[in-house]
Design a protein around this motif. Structure first.
Motif, short mmCIF file in Angstrom:
data_model
loop_
_atom_site.label_atom_id
_atom_site.label_comp_id
_atom_site.label_asym_id
_atom_site.label_seq_id
_atom_site.Cartn_x
_atom_site.Cartn_y
_atom_site.Cartn_z
N ARG A 166 -9.48 -2.31 -7.44
CA ARG A 166 -9.41 -1.30 -8.30
C ARG A 166 -8.12 -1.19 -9.01
O ARG A 166 -6.96 -0.98 -8.54
N LEU A 167 -8.11 -1.63 -10.30
CA LEU A 167 -7.17 -1.99 -11.34
C LEU A 167 -6.69 -0.89 -12.18
O LEU A 167 -7.71 -0.56 -12.90
N VAL A 168 -5.40 -0.47 -12.33
CA VAL A 168 -4.91 0.58 -13.02
C VAL A 168 -4.00 -0.11 -14.02
O VAL A 168 -2.85 -0.40 -13.46
N LEU A 169 -4.05 -0.51 -15.25
CA LEU A 169 -2.99 -1.11 -16.19
C LEU A 169 -2.42 0.07 -16.74
O LEU A 169 -2.97 0.94 -17.40
N CYS A 170 -1.07 0.32 -16.50
CA CYS A 170 -0.29 1.23 -16.87
C CYS A 170 0.32 1.27 -18.11
O CYS A 170 1.14 0.01 -18.47
N HIS A 171 0.38 2.14 -18.73
CA HIS A 171 0.78 2.45 -20.30
C HIS A 171 0.89 1.04 -20.93
O HIS A 171 1.95 0.67 -21.67
N ILE A 172 -0.26 0.56 -21.33
CA ILE A 172 -0.43 -0.71 -22.22
C ILE A 172 -0.28 -0.50 -23.36
O ILE A 172 -0.65 0.76 -24.34
N ASP A 183 -4.24 7.15 4.72
CA ASP A 183 -4.70 8.08 3.66
C ASP A 183 -3.61 8.76 3.05
O ASP A 183 -3.66 9.30 1.81
N ASP A 184 -2.27 8.59 3.36
CA ASP A 184 -0.79 9.15 2.64
C ASP A 184 -0.82 8.09 1.63
O ASP A 184 0.11 8.78 0.77
N ILE A 185 -1.29 7.10 1.60
CA ILE A 185 -0.82 6.08 0.22
C ILE A 185 -1.89 6.30 -0.67
O ILE A 185 -3.04 5.94 -0.23
N ALA A 186 -1.61 6.67 -1.76
CA ALA A 186 -2.43 6.98 -3.09
C ALA A 186 -2.90 5.52 -3.67
O ALA A 186 -3.87 5.36 -3.99
N GLY A 187 -1.78 4.62 -3.67
CA GLY A 187 -1.93 3.26 -4.29
C GLY A 187 -0.74 2.48 -4.29
O GLY A 187 0.14 3.12 -3.80
N GLY A 218 -9.83 -0.52 -1.31
CA GLY A 218 -9.83 0.83 -1.01
C GLY A 218 -8.63 1.72 -1.44
O GLY A 218 -8.74 2.97 -1.51
N LYS A 219 -7.69 1.10 -2.11
CA LYS A 219 -6.67 1.63 -2.83
C LYS A 219 -6.68 0.83 -4.30
O LYS A 219 -6.63 -0.12 -4.54
N PRO A 220 -6.22 1.93 -5.22
CA PRO A 220 -6.02 1.31 -6.50
C PRO A 220 -4.58 0.46 -6.54
O PRO A 220 -3.72 0.79 -5.84
N VAL A 221 -4.70 -0.49 -7.51
CA VAL A 221 -3.42 -1.39 -7.83
C VAL A 221 -2.92 -0.86 -9.08
O VAL A 221 -3.80 -1.26 -9.98
N LEU A 222 -1.81 -0.23 -9.39
CA LEU A 222 -1.70 0.00 -10.57
C LEU A 222 -0.19 -0.81 -11.02
O LEU A 222 0.69 -0.95 -10.62
N VAL A 223 -0.62 -1.33 -12.33
CA VAL A 223 0.05 -2.57 -12.65
C VAL A 223 1.12 -2.38 -13.99
O VAL A 223 0.42 -1.89 -14.80
N HIS A 224 2.17 -2.54 -13.98
CA HIS A 224 3.16 -2.35 -15.32
C HIS A 224 3.06 -3.59 -15.74
O HIS A 224 3.97 -4.57 -15.11
#
Length: 150
Positions: free
Chosen positions: A118-124, A27-31, A59-65
């Motif tokens: 659970r994908l988050v594309l960061c600052h596209i 639970d300490d890992i947000a993504g 279960g966790k988002p993967v935030l991708v640059h």
């Protein structure tokens, strides 16, 4: 937690089990943050098997640059040929080009659809990527993005 080409197994283990000796619970890992184009230090994930492991995390988002490393390297080589080692800052947008962003976002969106990430594309930065995210949501509702557009 930041991913590299060499720590995907550790990240998966920490997300699943934590690490009691280090006082880390899942639970300490947000993504998980993934740079598909080179960044600070060794913060680069361009190995396909590593990307597959990371995009398979549930279960966790993967935030991708999203920037394609091969495209960046080719553009940087051209800039070095033109300017030598004193490349002006104004060349940044040419080195980390629209093509580099779009090509990498296509890859990330395809992997997310394949794995249900659970994908988050960061600052596209491009309108094409925004449209690709909208289209990808029909196959993976867990896809979101934030922009860095003017």
């Amino acid at each position: 937690i930041g991913a590299t080409n060499s720590n995907a197994e550790d990240i998966v283990r920490l997300i699943q089990e934590g690490d009691a000796s280090a006082g880390i619970c899942p639970d300490d890992i947000a993504g998980v943050k993934v740079f598909m184009g080179s960044s600070t230090g060794n913060m680069l994930v361009d190995d396909n098997s590593t990307l597959a492991s990371l995009f398979a995390i549930s279960g966790k988002p993967v935030l991708v640059h999203c920037e394609d490393e091969q495209t960046i390297k080719a553009n940087l080589e051209k800039a070095v040929e033109k300017y030598g080692e004193d490349i002006p800052f104004s060349e940044h947008e040419n080195i980390r080009s629209r093509k580099a962003c779009i090509k990498s976002s296509i890859k990330a969106l395809e992997k997310a659809i394949q794995h249900g990430t659970r994908l988050v594309l960061c600052h596209i930065p491009t309108k094409e990527e925004i449209e690709m995210v909208r289209a990808a949501k029909s196959n993976n509702q867990d896809t979101v993005a934030e922009t860095a557009c003017n």
